[in-house]
Design an enzyme around this catalytic site. Structure first.
Site, PDB file in Angstrom:
ATOM      1  N   GLU A 176       0.898  -1.305  -0.297  1.00 41.16           N
ATOM      2  CA  GLU A 176      -0.112  -0.226  -0.396  1.00 41.16           C
ATOM      3  C   GLU A 176       0.766   1.719   0.021  1.00 41.16           C
ATOM      4  O   GLU A 176       0.370   2.686  -0.106  1.00 41.16           O
ATOM      5  CB  GLU A 176      -0.989  -0.211   1.177  1.00 41.16           C
TER       6      GLU A 176
ATOM      7  N   HIS B  46       7.806 -26.497   0.723  1.00 36.06           N
ATOM      8  CA  HIS B  46       6.751 -27.891   0.807  1.00 36.06           C
ATOM      9  C   HIS B  46       5.913 -27.319  -0.815  1.00 36.06           C
ATOM     10  O   HIS B  46       5.067 -27.623  -0.749  1.00 36.06           O
ATOM     11  CB  HIS B  46       6.462 -28.349   1.078  1.00 36.06           C
TER      12      HIS B  46
ATOM     13  N   LYS C 289     -14.100   2.496  -2.454  1.00 34.24           N
ATOM     14  CA  LYS C 289     -15.005   2.196  -1.127  1.00 34.24           C
ATOM     15  C   LYS C 289     -16.475   3.366  -1.692  1.00 34.24           C
ATOM     16  O   LYS C 289     -17.616   3.064  -1.656  1.00 34.24           O
ATOM     17  CB  LYS C 289     -14.333   3.775  -0.680  1.00 34.24           C
TER      18      LYS C 289
END
Lengths: 446, 446
Positions: B290, B319, B433
Site C-alpha cells: 500500500e 514444500h 469505497k
C-alpha cells in the site's frame, strides 16, 4: 459453481489493456491440441488425481476407520507438510470454520478438535503437545514418500510423547497415510501393526487433498466425504467437453496463461471473499507455484517460467493489497473467489442517534456489504485497466468445496499443457533437501 | 537484530545474476540525498510513526486502562480492518503464539483470549458472537477515521449484541481507538461516555501498530508494551547514521529497490522461519504494497510502480513456493526472517528399530533442523542465481519484535524515497469505497 470471465474477455472493458480478440482466438485455436495432450497423458496415467472422483473402496475404508475410532478421541493431530497439510487445512476451514478449535464440545456437536502441525518450529510443536491430552488424541502422520524430513522429525517427537503417557498403547493412537508399499512409514506400520491408509501412487502430494490424505481428517471431524467427492465429480463432468468456452478449467487456465505470456501479467491473485476460503488460497498457491514454476519445459529447453500466485482475502485486503492492484504495475490478474450463499447472514441494525454518515449501513446485512465490496473492487480494477474474473461457489457445502478443489486441480493440470511444462514434478526442491541432509550429518551440528 | 546482505551484495555468489558493484556504488551515491529527503520530510511531520518510540503519556494511559479493566473480562474482541487489525495480530501471534485462544486459563496465566474480527464475512462474525460471552468481553473498536465501513458495520452488530445481554451496561464493555477529535467513533465516545484512546493524527493506519492501535490489545493480553517501544527505539537509534552500509533500513530498502528497478526483481518475498512471525509477514505485505504501489510519483508523473510483497513461512513453504523461487523467472528477491533463539527447543529422539534412512534425524533438535533448512534454502537459491538476505531477530521477546516492526516501517519510509513516491497515501482505494457506498444506497439493494 459459476465462472464469469467477462472482465477478462472484453478488451474494451479494461480500457484496452486486456486480451484483444485475436489473442483469445489464438487461445481457442490451440485448445484442441492442449485438450488432446491432457487426454493422452491422462490415458498414460499422469493425471492420477482425475481418478479421485470415484473411490468407493477408500471411502468405505475411511468411513469404517472413522466410525471405529468413534468418540475415543477428542483431538485429531495431523503431522504433515506441504501437500500433506494444506488441503486438510483448506477443507477444515471451509467446512468447519477457522475458529473450530475454539468452539466447545456442544458447538462442535462432539466432533473432535483438529490441529495440523506442518512445521518444525519448536515453539509450535512444544505448545501443541502441552495443550493436547495424549490419552485423547489420534495422530495422523501423513507423508506420501514416508520419509519427509520435517514430518518424520515430528513423528519421532510425538511418538516419544505418546509412549511416555501410554506405553505400548501408543500405537493405537497412530494412523499413517502413506505409499501403499514403500518408505519408512509403511515399514513401521507393517512392523508395529499401526493402522495405515494408502495414497494412490499416481497422485502427487499437492493433488492429494481428495485422496485419503485429506479425506481421513475430514471424515474424523464429521465432513461427509462422499459429498466432497460428488462435488469433485461435478467438476470432472464439466471438463468433459471439446468446446473451449464451455470447459471451465481449460478456459480459466488458458486465460491466465495468455495474460501471463501475452501481456506480462505474471502474478495471479486469488482473492477469496470469505474467511472460510482463506486456506483454499494457501492450498492453491502451492498447486499453482510448484506445478508451473519450472526451469525446463517438456522439450527440455531452459525456459524459467511460472506465474507467481498470491492469495488474498476480501474485504480485508482491500485495506492492504488493493492499492497496489489498482495503481501498481500492469503485472497481475485477479480471480475473485466468491460464495453466493454463505449459509447465514447478519443484519446491520440501525440505532437512535447514529451519526448521519453511518446511516447508509443500517438495514443492510454483512453479506450484502461483502458482496457490494467485491463487485465494487472488480469494477474499480476494470476502470484502472486491470483484468479480473469470478469463480463463485454456490455455497459452503462439502459438495461445492469438493467441486472447487477439483476445478483448481484440473485448471493446474491444463495450465501445465498451456505452459508446456510438467505440472507434476518439483526438481527445484531437491538441492535444498540434499544440503539440509548434508548439514545434519556434519560432525558437530547441533 | 542482525541484517546480513552478503547474498545480495556479492554479484559472483549468485552466479552473475546479482547486483553488480557499479549498481551498489550508484545506490551508495544516492543515499545522502535519500537520507536528506527523509530527514526533511520527518521535520515537516510526514514520518509521524518515527515519534512512536517515546510515548510516556500514552503508555501510562494504556497501562492505567488495562489495570483498571483488571480481570473483569476474559475475552478481548478487536473490531478493525487493515492497519487496525494486522499489527495487533502480528504482535499477538509473535508474543503469545498463534494458538493463544486454545490455551486454558492457567496456560494463559489468566490473561484473556483475544479475537480480531477484521472482515464482514457473516459466518465469522456470527460464529464469534456465538462463541464469546458478552458479559465477559471487552470490545475494542479501532478505526483511525472513525468511519471505516466494515468496522462500523461490525460495531453496529456487536453493539446490539452487547445491549441485548447487558442493556445500558453495554458502554462499559467498549473502548474505542480513533482520531482524537474527528469522526463518528469520537462523536459516539463523547456523547455516550465511552472510553476512547487517541491515534496520533500524524500516524497513518498501516504505521500504527506501535500506537494505541496495537499497544492497547497487546497490554490487555499481558505484553509489556514498554519493551515493544524499547525495541522500537533501538531500531530508530540504528537508523541514526549517515553511513549507508551501517543504516539497516536504508540499506535493506535500497537493495530491494535496486533489485526491482535495476534487475526486474518485482516480487519481494518475506519468508519467516518461525510460525510466530507468520502474521508479521501479512502485516508487512500491507505496509510494502500500500505504501509503494502508486500510479504517480512525487513529481506527479504517471509511473505505475510498486513491488509485490509475498509472505511465506519456512520450512512449510519449501514444500510450496520454493520450487518457483528456485526455478521460475528471475523476478524475485527473498528476505529470510529468522530467529536466533526461539526460547525453547525440542529434541528429536532416536528409537530402536528406526528405519536406517531416518537415523540422521535423531540426536538433533527441531530448532536445529529449522535453521539447517533455512541455510540450505538460501544456499540453493544462490546456486540458482537468486538473491536473498537475512533479517534475524535475537529472540521472540517484545523488545526484539518491537525492533523488527520499527525496522520494517523505517525501511518502508526509506523505500518511499528510493521509489520517489509518497509512502503515506492510498488514493487507489477510494474508487472502490465510493462504488460500495453507491451500491449500498441504491434502492432495492439488500
Amino acid at each position: 459453481m459459476r465462472v464469469d470471465h467477462h472482465r477478462m474477455l472484453d478488451h474494451a472493458l479494461v480500457g484496452g489493456t486486456g486480451l484483444d480478440p485475436r489473442q483469445v482466438e489464438a487461445l481457442a485455436a490451440r485448445f484442441p491440441a492442449v485438450r488432446a495432450e491432457v487426454r493422452r497423458r491422462t490415458g498414460e496415467g499422469e493425471y492420477g488425481f482425475t481418478a479421485l472422483g470415484g473411490q468407493e473402496a477408500a471411502v468405505a475404508e475411511i468411513t469404517r476407520f472413522a466410525e471405529g475410532v468413534g468418540q475415543a478421541h477428542d483431538h485429531v493431530l495431523v503431522l504433515g507438510i506441504g501437500g500433506s497439510a494444506l488441503g486438510t487445512r483448506a477443507v477444515l476451514e471451509a467446512l468447519r470454520g477457522p475458529g473450530w478449535n475454539e468452539l466447545d464440545d456442544e458447538a462442535r456437536e462432539f466432533w473432535p478438535r483438529l490441529t495440523v502441525l506442518d512445521n518444525v518450529d519448536p515453539t509450535s510443536v512444544a505448545a501443541a503437545l502441552r495443550r493436547i491430552d495424549p490419552r485423547r488424541v489420534l495422530v495422523n502422520v501423513v507423508s506420501k514418500s514416508g520419509g519427509t524430513a520435517e514430518t518424520m522429525a515430528q513423528y519421532l517427537v510425538v511418538r516419544a510423547w505418546l509412549e511416555e503417557a501410554l506405553g505400548s498403547g501408543a500405537t493405537r493412537h497412530l494412523v499413517f497415510t502413506t505409499d501403499p508399499e514403500r518408505g519408512a512409514l509403511r515399514e513401521l506400520a507393517r512392523r508395529e501393526g499401526i493402522a495405515a491408509l494408502a495414497v494412490p501412487p499416481a497422485v502427487g502430494g499437492r493433488y492429494s487433498v481428495l485422496s485419503p490424505v485429506g479425506l481421513l481428517p475430514a471424515a474424523l471431524v464429521g465432513v461427509r466425504i462422499e459429498d466432497l467427492l460428488r462435488g469433485a465429480r461435478r467438476a470432472l463432468a464439466a471438463a468433459d467437453t471439446d468446446e473451449f468456452t464451455a470447459h471451465p478449467a481449460a478456459l480459466w487456465s488458458g486465460l491466465q496463461w495468455a495474460a501471463d505470456t501475452g501481456l506480462g501479467r505474471h502474478i495471479h491473485v486469488l482473492m477469496a471473499y470469505s474467511d472460510r476460503l482463506r486456506a483454499v488460497g494457501d492450498w492453491f498457491c502451492q498447486l499453482w507455484a510448484e506445478s508451473l514454476g519450472k526451469r525446463v519445459n517438456r522439450e527440455g529447453a531452459v525456459v524459467h517460467v511460472g506465474p507467481t500466485p498470491l492469495a488474498a482475502v476480501g474485504a480485508v485486503d482491500q485495506h492492504s493489497l488493493v492499492q497496489l492492484l489498482v495503481e501498481g504495475p500492469l503485472d497481475k490478474t485477479v480471480t475473485f473467489l466468491g460464495v453466493a450463499d454463505h449459509g447465514e447472514d447478519v443484519a446491520i441494525p440501525g440505532r437512535d442517534g447514529l451519526p448521519a454518515e453511518l446511516a447508509y449501513l443500517a438495514g443492510h446485512t454483512l453479506g450484502g456489504l461483502l458482496r457490494a465490496e467485491r463487485e465494487a473492487t472488480a469494477e474499480a480494477l476494470a476502470r484502472a485497466g486491470r483484468m479480473s474474473c469470478l469463480v463463485e461457489l454456490a455455497d459452503l457445502s462439502a459438495e461445492s468445496v469438493g467441486e472447487a478443489l477439483m476445478f483448481f486441480q484440473l485448471a493446474t493440470g491444463y495450465a501445465g499443457a498451456w505452459y508446456g511444462v510438467d505440472p507434476f514434478d518439483q526438481p527445484g526442491v531437491e538441492l535444498g533437501k540434499r544440503l539440509t541432509y548434508a548439514a545434519m550429518r556434519r560432525p558437530g551440528f547441533v
